[in-house]
Scaffold this active site. Sequence first.
Site, mmCIF file in Angstrom:
data_model
loop_
_atom_site.group_PDB
_atom_site.id
_atom_site.type_symbol
_atom_site.label_atom_id
_atom_site.label_comp_id
_atom_site.label_asym_id
_atom_site.label_seq_id
_atom_site.Cartn_x
_atom_site.Cartn_y
_atom_site.Cartn_z
ATOM 1 N N GLY A 33 0.980 -1.177 0.004
ATOM 2 C CA GLY A 33 0.142 0.077 -0.222
ATOM 3 C C GLY A 33 0.875 1.244 0.031
ATOM 4 O O GLY A 33 2.223 1.306 -0.035
ATOM 5 N N ASN A 34 0.132 2.363 0.276
ATOM 6 C CA ASN A 34 0.971 3.798 0.420
ATOM 7 C C ASN A 34 0.506 4.530 1.402
ATOM 8 O O ASN A 34 -0.428 4.070 2.021
ATOM 9 C CB ASN A 34 0.892 4.214 -1.118
ATOM 10 C CG ASN A 34 -0.615 4.604 -1.581
ATOM 11 O OD1 ASN A 34 -1.164 5.471 -0.921
ATOM 12 N ND2 ASN A 34 -1.037 3.957 -2.605
ATOM 13 N N ARG A 35 0.992 5.395 1.427
ATOM 14 C CA ARG A 35 0.661 6.470 2.579
ATOM 15 C C ARG A 35 -0.337 7.350 2.498
ATOM 16 O O ARG A 35 -0.734 8.300 3.368
ATOM 17 C CB ARG A 35 1.910 7.276 3.084
ATOM 18 C CG ARG A 35 3.045 6.404 3.495
ATOM 19 C CD ARG A 35 4.082 7.079 3.913
ATOM 20 N NE ARG A 35 3.851 8.255 4.962
ATOM 21 C CZ ARG A 35 4.855 9.275 5.094
ATOM 22 N NH1 ARG A 35 6.068 9.521 4.514
ATOM 23 N NH2 ARG A 35 4.732 10.155 6.070
ATOM 24 N N SER A 36 -1.137 7.371 1.151
ATOM 25 C CA SER A 36 -2.212 8.545 1.031
ATOM 26 C C SER A 36 -3.474 8.387 2.208
ATOM 27 O O SER A 36 -4.058 7.062 2.362
ATOM 28 C CB SER A 36 -2.789 8.243 -0.217
ATOM 29 O OG SER A 36 -3.932 9.096 -0.442
ATOM 30 N N ALA A 106 -4.189 7.461 -4.677
ATOM 31 C CA ALA A 106 -3.010 7.249 -4.991
ATOM 32 C C ALA A 106 -2.895 5.691 -5.406
ATOM 33 O O ALA A 106 -3.476 4.731 -4.494
ATOM 34 C CB ALA A 106 -1.977 7.355 -3.772
#
Length: 239
Positions: A33-36, A106
């Site tokens: 995943g990502n930090r959005s 994102a």
Amino acid sequence: GSIGQAEGDLVGLRVLVTAGGTREPIDPVRYLGNRSSGKQGVAVALAAADRGAKVVLLAANIDDAVLSEVAHRAEVRVVPVGTTAELESAAHAASAGAEAVIMAAAVADYRVADVADQKIRKEDAPGEAPTLTLVENPDILVGLVRDRRPGQVIVGFAAETVSTEEELLERGRRKLLRKGVDLLALNAVGWSEGFESGDNDVRVLDADGTVVSSVSGTKREVAERLLDAVRHELDAAAR
Ligand code: CTP
Ligand code: CA
């Protein structure tokens, strides 16, 4: 505004907003995943609703605390999504009925080639770190631009790690051309800037690469200026 009577410069418009970050499963308990946080996209959805639009918000893994800002709004339909594939099909379905598309999510650029159907266990391969093989995800935004309705305004987002303002604009202009969007909301990010925060520092580029707006403020303020630019593009497309 008065009860039951929509007002604002987006009355009669249907706006699709994607927000948050997609996640790609590795096994039943893990993901890439990502930090959005989804805060900027949720702020856009809320601002659009306040200006009279009907909004579909495709929410990729956004915390309930963030979503609660829009959850009670009758003009905002929230559709939760998880993976990039889910976001892609929901986005194509909703885009067909939208005059403006704001792609703030994102998107995970890669997914795991072979998702394990059982938890990956150390016991099964002691002392051996697994190697994940990744495959590239489709570019949702490029697909939406390809299938766009006549006059539809499409906005991309880009968060870039850069060392100068010049590099930020240069990368933004290249991305804008690659995607074929009408507007690009561009901001610098790093380990400690640009995520989770309530504020944002954004440049809005039009299709020529001209900076049409430069906003440093709350995510709501950024959302308002971005919607100003969308309103302007819709007017230009109608002429
Ligand atoms: N985007 C998308 N589908 C993808 C990747 C990105 O729709 N598979 C969209 C994002 O929602 C965003 C815009 O494209 O609106 C730019 O995303 P970004 O990650 O900056 O672009 P990429 O083409 O993935 O480039 P990079 O290699 O810099 O990540
Ligand atoms: Ca990317």
